[in-house]
Each structure stands twice: as C-alpha cells, then as structure tokens.
Write an enzyme that holds these catalytic residues in place. Structure first.
Site, short mmCIF file in Angstrom:
data_model
loop_
_atom_site.label_atom_id
_atom_site.label_comp_id
_atom_site.label_asym_id
_atom_site.label_seq_id
_atom_site.Cartn_x
_atom_site.Cartn_y
_atom_site.Cartn_z
N SER A 159 8.54 7.98 12.31
CA SER A 159 9.95 7.57 12.43
C SER A 159 10.79 7.99 11.23
O SER A 159 11.98 8.24 11.35
CB SER A 159 10.02 6.05 12.61
OG SER A 159 9.36 5.68 13.81
N GLU A 197 0.43 -4.54 6.48
CA GLU A 197 0.23 -5.55 5.43
C GLU A 197 1.18 -5.35 4.25
O GLU A 197 1.31 -6.19 3.38
CB GLU A 197 -1.22 -5.46 4.92
CG GLU A 197 -2.27 -5.82 5.98
CD GLU A 197 -3.68 -5.48 5.51
OE1 GLU A 197 -4.64 -5.94 6.15
OE2 GLU A 197 -3.80 -4.75 4.48
N THR A 198 1.82 -4.18 4.22
CA THR A 198 2.63 -3.86 3.03
C THR A 198 4.11 -3.81 3.40
O THR A 198 4.48 -4.05 4.54
CB THR A 198 2.22 -2.46 2.48
OG1 THR A 198 2.65 -1.47 3.43
CG2 THR A 198 0.72 -2.38 2.27
N PHE A 248 20.06 4.63 19.12
CA PHE A 248 19.06 4.02 18.23
C PHE A 248 17.86 3.53 19.04
O PHE A 248 17.87 2.42 19.57
CB PHE A 248 19.72 2.86 17.48
CG PHE A 248 18.84 2.22 16.44
CD1 PHE A 248 18.38 0.93 16.60
CD2 PHE A 248 18.47 2.93 15.31
CE1 PHE A 248 17.58 0.32 15.64
CE2 PHE A 248 17.67 2.33 14.34
CZ PHE A 248 17.21 1.04 14.50
N LEU A 308 7.90 1.38 14.95
CA LEU A 308 7.39 0.91 13.65
C LEU A 308 6.69 -0.42 13.88
O LEU A 308 7.28 -1.36 14.42
CB LEU A 308 8.54 0.70 12.67
CG LEU A 308 9.09 1.95 11.96
CD1 LEU A 308 10.36 1.61 11.21
CD2 LEU A 308 8.06 2.55 11.02
N HIS A 368 5.79 -1.14 3.52
CA HIS A 368 6.08 0.21 4.03
C HIS A 368 7.02 0.14 5.23
O HIS A 368 7.99 0.87 5.34
CB HIS A 368 4.75 0.85 4.44
CG HIS A 368 4.81 2.32 4.59
ND1 HIS A 368 3.99 3.01 5.47
CD2 HIS A 368 5.58 3.27 4.00
CE1 HIS A 368 4.26 4.30 5.40
NE2 HIS A 368 5.21 4.48 4.52
O1 INI Z 1 6.69 5.96 13.23
C1 INI Z 1 5.98 5.33 12.45
N1 INI Z 1 5.68 5.89 11.23
C2 INI Z 1 4.90 5.21 10.34
N2 INI Z 1 4.62 5.80 9.15
C3 INI Z 1 4.80 7.22 8.93
C4 INI Z 1 6.20 7.57 8.45
O2 INI Z 1 7.15 7.41 9.49
C5 INI Z 1 6.25 9.03 7.99
O3 INI Z 1 5.87 9.87 9.05
C6 INI Z 1 5.34 9.25 6.79
O4 INI Z 1 5.63 8.32 5.77
C7 INI Z 1 5.50 10.68 6.23
O5 INI Z 1 6.84 10.90 5.88
C8 INI Z 1 4.42 3.93 10.65
N3 INI Z 1 3.64 3.17 9.73
O6 INI Z 1 3.43 3.59 8.56
O7 INI Z 1 3.15 2.07 10.10
C9 INI Z 1 4.75 3.36 11.94
O8 INI Z 1 4.36 2.23 12.31
N4 INI Z 1 5.50 4.10 12.77
#
Ligand code: INI
Length: 175
Positions: free
Chosen positions: A61, A102-103, A130, A98, A105
């Site tokens: 995302s 646990e974090t 969106f 998304l 992020h």
């Molecule tokens: O689309 C998602 N990207 C996620 N991470 C990757 C992020 O979007 C990027 O692709 C990555 O950080 C590289 O830029 C997710 N998590 O980390 O959980 C998620 O749940 N969904």
C-alpha cells in the site's frame, strides 16, 4: 434493520465514456482480489468498457501514491481521456489492505498512504478513490471484502462502492 452506514444505493451514472485506472497492492492478496472483483463489477455495471480499464499492481500500500501518480500509468494531466488514446484517466481507484501487526508500522503506512493519495488527486485534478482498508485483523478485512471469515459473517464488498464512486466522480470531472 437497514444499515445507517455506507453511501446508500449508488446513483446511476453512465460510465460508457470513461477511462478508469485501478492500482492495487499485492499484500493480503485474497482480500485484494475480492475487492478488485467488486470494483470491476461496479464499473462494468455502469457501462465502463473493459478496454478502458487499466489495472496495475504494486508490492504494498505504501507504493500506491507513487504508482497512481506516475509509474505505468499515462501521465495524469487535466486533459480528458479521448477514445482509444493513452490520454489520462477520468478516475483512478487505489486499492490496498493494511492489517494491524504488533508494531507501529501499520499506522505510519496508513497515514502516509492516505495523505499521499489525497495529494495526488488534488495535484493532478484526477479523482483518486480511496480504496485502502485499514483493519485490525484479517477477519475485519475479509468481512469488508464480502468474504465469509471463520465467524461465518459475510459483510459488504467495499470494492463495489469504490467502483461506483469512480464512475460518479469520473462523470462529474468530465462535466
Ligand atoms: O499493503 C500492505 N503493505 C504492508 N507493508 C508493505 C508496505 O506497504 C511497503 O510495500 C513496504 O514497506 C516497502 O515499501 C503491510 N504490512 O506491513 O503489514 C500491509 O498489511 N499491507
């Protein structure tokens, strides 16, 4: 009891002249695939021609704003799409899922992506729908993609709302 949430029954708009882009992330692809199907069905139901729908994917995302703005998509300008051209789109749907871990992020990606998609649409003058689900667990995501989870409840596929919104905003943008 009729639900009070949601956009209500979509108004009908003629999407036959629209060119619509869909950019989706590949993370959580079972939910993504259902959302994408829902969006595509709404576009088809509104008369958007299959040849006028361009679908691209990105890893996650966080990549959605950049991809919607430029990569793999004809550059977005204020010129309306014309038949058969590679001219820009009348609307773009950004789809991502998304799931909270646990974090922190989740929070950072959700905020950055949300702000990025809003900026791209306002800067480009092209509506960006969106389609980012920000859910606390997979069950919530499945329910919002119209997929039965372990609890058995099948919710409403939010992808169909996004397709309808793309048609409405695309028609209004063309004027
Ligand atoms: O689309 C998602 N990207 C996620 N991470 C990757 C992020 O979007 C990027 O692709 C990555 O950080 C590289 O830029 C997710 N998590 O980390 O959980 C998620 O749940 N969904």
């Amino acid at each position: 009891m009729a639900t009070l949430k949601g956009p209500g029954a979509p108004k009908s708009y003629d999407g036959s002249g629209l060119r619509v882009g869909i950019v989706h992330a590949r993370w959580n692809n079972k939910i993504i695939d259902a959302l994408l199907s829902g969006a595509k069905k709404s576009l088809a139901d509104a008369g958007v021609k299959k040849e006028n729908i361009v679908i691209q994917s990105v890893p996650g995302s966080y990549e959605l704003p950049f991809a919607v703005q430029r990569i793999d998509l004809p550059s977005l300008t204020k010129e309306p799409a014309t038949k058969g051209s590679t001219a820009p789109f009348d609307a773009i749907i950004a789809i991502g899922v998304l799931i909270k871990g646990e974090t922190m992020h989740f929070e950072y990606i959700a905020d950055a992506t949300t702000q990025g998609l809003m900026r791209v649409q306002l800067d480009s003058g092209v509506p960006v729908i969106f389609g980012l689900l920000t859910v606390l667990d997979e069950e919530q995501g499945l329910a919002r993609a119209g997929i039965a989870g372990v609890g058995g409840n099948v919710g409403h596929n939010h992808g169909s709302d996004w397709g309808s919104a793309a048609v409405e905003l695309g028609v209004k943008r063309k004027g």
